[in-house]
Design a protein around this motif. Sequence first.
Motif, PDB file in Angstrom:
ATOM      1  N   ALA A 121      15.631-132.699 -18.421  1.00 49.94           N
ATOM      2  CA  ALA A 121      14.279-132.955 -17.917  1.00 49.94           C
ATOM      3  C   ALA A 121      13.473-133.848 -18.850  1.00 49.94           C
ATOM      4  O   ALA A 121      12.314-134.162 -18.560  1.00 49.94           O
ATOM      5  CB  ALA A 121      13.552-131.626 -17.701  1.00 49.94           C
ATOM      6  N   GLY A 122      14.083-134.234 -19.991  1.00 48.23           N
ATOM      7  CA  GLY A 122      13.403-135.139 -20.909  1.00 48.23           C
ATOM      8  C   GLY A 122      12.544-134.478 -21.955  1.00 48.23           C
ATOM      9  O   GLY A 122      11.762-135.148 -22.635  1.00 48.23           O
ATOM     10  N   TRP A 123      12.675-133.142 -22.130  1.00 47.94           N
ATOM     11  CA  TRP A 123      11.908-132.476 -23.175  1.00 47.94           C
ATOM     12  C   TRP A 123      12.394-132.939 -24.539  1.00 47.94           C
ATOM     13  O   TRP A 123      13.606-133.052 -24.776  1.00 47.94           O
ATOM     14  CB  TRP A 123      12.065-130.970 -23.068  1.00 47.94           C
ATOM     15  N   ALA A 176      13.624-126.662 -11.084  1.00 47.87           N
ATOM     16  CA  ALA A 176      15.045-126.719 -11.431  1.00 47.87           C
ATOM     17  C   ALA A 176      15.498-125.413 -12.078  1.00 47.87           C
ATOM     18  O   ALA A 176      16.605-124.927 -11.808  1.00 47.87           O
ATOM     19  CB  ALA A 176      15.303-127.887 -12.374  1.00 47.87           C
ATOM     20  N   ALA A 177      14.648-124.832 -12.936  1.00 50.37           N
ATOM     21  CA  ALA A 177      14.994-123.552 -13.563  1.00 50.37           C
ATOM     22  C   ALA A 177      15.144-122.467 -12.510  1.00 50.37           C
ATOM     23  O   ALA A 177      16.070-121.641 -12.582  1.00 50.37           O
ATOM     24  CB  ALA A 177      13.924-123.172 -14.583  1.00 50.37           C
ATOM     25  N   ARG A 178      14.254-122.444 -11.529  1.00 47.58           N
ATOM     26  CA  ARG A 178      14.348-121.455 -10.439  1.00 47.58           C
ATOM     27  C   ARG A 178      15.634-121.660  -9.658  1.00 47.58           C
ATOM     28  O   ARG A 178      16.314-120.686  -9.288  1.00 47.58           O
ATOM     29  CB  ARG A 178      13.125-121.595  -9.532  1.00 47.58           C
ATOM     30  N   GLU A 179      16.018-122.896  -9.421  1.00 47.12           N
ATOM     31  CA  GLU A 179      17.256-123.189  -8.688  1.00 47.12           C
ATOM     32  C   GLU A 179      18.483-122.736  -9.476  1.00 47.12           C
ATOM     33  O   GLU A 179      19.410-122.134  -8.912  1.00 47.12           O
ATOM     34  CB  GLU A 179      17.331-124.691  -8.402  1.00 47.12           C
ATOM     35  N   VAL A 180      18.502-123.007 -10.777  1.00 45.65           N
ATOM     36  CA  VAL A 180      19.624-122.581 -11.618  1.00 45.65           C
ATOM     37  C   VAL A 180      19.702-121.059 -11.666  1.00 45.65           C
ATOM     38  O   VAL A 180      20.789-120.471 -11.564  1.00 45.65           O
ATOM     39  CB  VAL A 180      19.472-123.165 -13.036  1.00 45.65           C
ATOM     40  N   ALA A 181      18.561-120.404 -11.816  1.00 46.79           N
ATOM     41  CA  ALA A 181      18.555-118.940 -11.849  1.00 46.79           C
ATOM     42  C   ALA A 181      19.080-118.365 -10.535  1.00 46.79           C
ATOM     43  O   ALA A 181      19.884-117.416 -10.536  1.00 46.79           O
ATOM     44  CB  ALA A 181      17.142-118.433 -12.135  1.00 46.79           C
ATOM     45  N   VAL A 198       9.773-121.476 -17.592  1.00 51.29           N
ATOM     46  CA  VAL A 198      11.212-121.782 -17.681  1.00 51.29           C
ATOM     47  C   VAL A 198      11.921-120.682 -18.474  1.00 51.29           C
ATOM     48  O   VAL A 198      13.009-120.218 -18.080  1.00 51.29           O
ATOM     49  CB  VAL A 198      11.436-123.165 -18.321  1.00 51.29           C
ATOM     50  N   ALA A 199      11.321-120.239 -19.560  1.00 53.26           N
ATOM     51  CA  ALA A 199      11.924-119.176 -20.363  1.00 53.26           C
ATOM     52  C   ALA A 199      12.052-117.882 -19.562  1.00 53.26           C
ATOM     53  O   ALA A 199      13.079-117.199 -19.622  1.00 53.26           O
ATOM     54  CB  ALA A 199      11.098-118.944 -21.623  1.00 53.26           C
ATOM     55  N   ALA A 200      11.015-117.544 -18.812  1.00 49.69           N
ATOM     56  CA  ALA A 200      11.074-116.321 -18.005  1.00 49.69           C
ATOM     57  C   ALA A 200      12.173-116.405 -16.954  1.00 49.69           C
ATOM     58  O   ALA A 200      12.943-115.457 -16.753  1.00 49.69           O
ATOM     59  CB  ALA A 200       9.720-116.070 -17.346  1.00 49.69           C
ATOM     60  N   LEU A 201      12.276-117.532 -16.302  1.00 45.18           N
ATOM     61  CA  LEU A 201      13.270-117.681 -15.236  1.00 45.18           C
ATOM     62  C   LEU A 201      14.699-117.673 -15.763  1.00 45.18           C
ATOM     63  O   LEU A 201      15.617-117.205 -15.070  1.00 45.18           O
ATOM     64  CB  LEU A 201      13.011-118.978 -14.471  1.00 45.18           C
ATOM     65  N   LEU A 202      14.901-118.156 -16.992  1.00 42.17           N
ATOM     66  CA  LEU A 202      16.263-118.331 -17.502  1.00 42.17           C
ATOM     67  C   LEU A 202      16.614-117.384 -18.647  1.00 42.17           C
ATOM     68  O   LEU A 202      17.697-117.502 -19.215  1.00 42.17           O
ATOM     69  CB  LEU A 202      16.454-119.783 -17.959  1.00 42.17           C
ATOM     70  N   HIS A 203      15.763-116.421 -18.971  1.00 47.13           N
ATOM     71  CA  HIS A 203      15.997-115.624 -20.184  1.00 47.13           C
ATOM     72  C   HIS A 203      17.241-114.749 -20.104  1.00 47.13           C
ATOM     73  O   HIS A 203      17.779-114.368 -21.134  1.00 47.13           O
ATOM     74  CB  HIS A 203      14.766-114.774 -20.524  1.00 47.13           C
ATOM     75  N   ASP A 204      17.720-114.432 -18.912  1.00 51.96           N
ATOM     76  CA  ASP A 204      18.930-113.616 -18.774  1.00 51.96           C
ATOM     77  C   ASP A 204      20.137-114.429 -18.311  1.00 51.96           C
ATOM     78  O   ASP A 204      21.147-113.851 -17.880  1.00 51.96           O
ATOM     79  CB  ASP A 204      18.693-112.456 -17.797  1.00 51.96           C
ATOM     80  N   LEU A 205      20.058-115.739 -18.414  1.00 49.86           N
ATOM     81  CA  LEU A 205      21.155-116.580 -17.930  1.00 49.86           C
ATOM     82  C   LEU A 205      22.452-116.293 -18.683  1.00 49.86           C
ATOM     83  O   LEU A 205      23.550-116.478 -18.133  1.00 49.86           O
ATOM     84  CB  LEU A 205      20.761-118.048 -18.079  1.00 49.86           C
TER      85      LEU A 205
END
Length: 207
Positions: free
Chosen positions: A94-96, A16-21, A59-66
């Motif tokens: 995601a339920g975290w 999901a993070a990859r898709e959002v990015a 997830v942090a790597a994929l979204l760190h520049d969002l």
Amino acid sequence: MRPEDHRPPATPVVGAAREVAAQHLSPALLLHSERSWYWASAFAEVLGFGDLDRELLAVAALLHDLGLAEVFDAVRAPYETAGGHVAAVLAAGAGWPATRRQRLVEVIERHNWPEVDPGLDREGHLLEIATGLDISGARPDVLPRDYLRAVLAELPRGDLGAEFGAHLVDQAARKPGSQAHRILHGGVLERLAHHPLEDPALLRPAD
């Protein structure tokens, strides 16, 4: 060391993070985010960091520049803070639990610190040095050259230098107390223009 040995965890939240990015970042920033995972994972191996939350780090790597995406660009908050909280919303879906979501915010915020003590935050340290390699060219000799070459062949840098430099100029002008302002005035534009990962000698296939 090979990229195929460092694929991100194949979990729903990483997907999901990859898709959002991919939806919100430019192609150059998306590839930068993906490379940041590969650099962070490889640094973890070199440094002997076995006890990691790899899903959180991915997830942090994929979204760190969002926070640089127009729809998430906060008026006052630094882009890493804005992006971290958007990432936490995804993680909530995601339920975290709240404590792990807060860790995600911390890792993303800290990637722009001048230095993150691994004793304080291993995932934050890894993302900080991974993005430091990809943006500022720091520690280019720590990871094996063949690994660098293979990742760059799979995830090329494109026009990252010009695009990310323009984002920093904009962020620093609007948010003068931010880490973006510090990074910009620390000479990052010069380092982006003469980046070791764009050295033709590195990119040339090994004999």
